[in-house]
Design a protein around this motif. Structure first.
Motif, mmCIF file in Angstrom:
data_model
loop_
_atom_site.group_PDB
_atom_site.id
_atom_site.type_symbol
_atom_site.label_atom_id
_atom_site.label_comp_id
_atom_site.label_asym_id
_atom_site.label_seq_id
_atom_site.Cartn_x
_atom_site.Cartn_y
_atom_site.Cartn_z
ATOM 1 N N ARG A 46 0.815 -1.213 0.000
ATOM 2 C CA ARG A 46 0.000 0.000 0.000
ATOM 3 C C ARG A 46 0.849 1.264 0.000
ATOM 4 O O ARG A 46 0.371 2.349 0.307
ATOM 5 N N THR A 96 -3.210 6.870 9.818
ATOM 6 C CA THR A 96 -4.018 6.273 10.882
ATOM 7 C C THR A 96 -5.483 6.220 10.477
ATOM 8 O O THR A 96 -6.190 5.237 10.739
ATOM 9 N N LEU A 99 -5.915 3.328 8.049
ATOM 10 C CA LEU A 99 -5.788 2.008 8.663
ATOM 11 C C LEU A 99 -6.842 1.746 9.726
ATOM 12 O O LEU A 99 -7.071 0.596 10.101
ATOM 13 N N GLU A 105 -3.076 -2.424 12.267
ATOM 14 C CA GLU A 105 -2.129 -2.585 11.162
ATOM 15 C C GLU A 105 -0.981 -1.591 11.308
ATOM 16 O O GLU A 105 -1.171 -0.449 11.712
ATOM 17 N N PRO A 107 1.587 1.198 10.512
ATOM 18 C CA PRO A 107 1.640 2.312 9.562
ATOM 19 C C PRO A 107 2.672 2.101 8.463
ATOM 20 O O PRO A 107 2.583 2.707 7.395
#
Length: 255
Positions: A46, A96, A99, A105, A107
């Motif tokens: 990502r 943040t 996610l 998860e 960062p």
């Protein structure tokens, strides 16, 4: 100000079906330009999103409260240092949000580098974290690698203590002609080994004048049309690096 940029997917990414993980953004304010480039971590799925978040945050915050051209050096250095801290905070806030507030998860899934510049002649203010680099051109057709790529593994905006590792500095250059930012995939195309200039290895990489001066001349001639730059980044010479390639440039009009 003439602003132009291009990003090309790396050949290694094409071969593996991996998308381009670079991002760039610019804001042209007339007599001022804000530039930002980011390189997402290749091992993170990502990271392309992280790169886009990084350049968005940088361009939004670096357009605010820019000092006047006649401001003291201390005002410029304090401003860019403060903006750099805000950019890291905004990046982490946005990550943040992507996610989820639970923080389940890491960062680091959106890990990305960042290099940004505020071009406000005769000043240029730089922010950098990671392995992108910056070159300054002056009106006497000289190229200065003011922000060389670091050695070793690059830190990311999501790395612990990122705000403390962010580099910020300003340059006062009355003969400023252009500022060019590039991601690390461009090094083979835009930087010379010191031996090319008959210098010892410890001199480090040097900007390839043919690339940068040719780029500036072409962009002035075609009034910022970035298509020739995109073709250059997609050409055979650039194919020897498998990484994504991104170049973003601001030229001072009348330079």
């Amino acid at each position: 100000m003439i602003v132009a940029g291009a990003s090309v997917q790396g050949t290694a990414h094409l071969a593996t079906g991996q998308g381009c993980q670079d991002a760039f953004k610019a804001v042209d304010l007339g007599d001022t330009a804000v530039l930002a480039v980011s390189d997402g971590a290749g091992s993170r799925d990502r990271s392309a999103l992280g790169a886009h978040i990084a350049v968005d945050a940088a361009c939004r915050l670096l357009t605010q409260d820019i000092p006047d051209a006649g401001a003291a050096p201390e005002a410029w250095t304090a401003w860019i240092a403060g903006r750099g801290k805000r950019v890291v905070e905004e990046y982490l806030r946005a990550v943040t949000g992507v996610l989820g507030a639970s923080g389940a998860e890491d960062p680091g899934a959106l890990a990305a580098t960042l290099t940004a510049a505020v071009v406000h002649p005769p000043w240029v203010a730089f922010l950098s974290l990671g392995d992108c680099f910056g070159t300054l051109l002056t009106r006497d057709d000289r190229c200065h690698l003011v922000l060389p790529p670091p050695t070793g593994p690059p830190p990311f905006l999501s790395s612990p203590g990122a705000a403390l590792r962010l580099r910020s500095f300003v340059v006062w250059e009355p003969e400023l002609d252009a500022v060019v930012l590039a991601t690390d995939g461009c090094a083979a195309l835009t930087l010379d080994h010191p031996s090319v200039h008959h210098l010892p290895p410890e001199a480090g990489p040097l900007p390839a004048g043919g690339f940068f001066l040719g780029l500036a001349a072409t962009l002035r001639e075609n009034h910022g049309d970035a298509e020739p730059l995109r073709r250059r980044l997609a050409g055979p010479e650039a194919g020897r690096t498998g990484d994504d390639l991104t170049v973003l440039c601001a030229l001072v009009e009348g330079g």
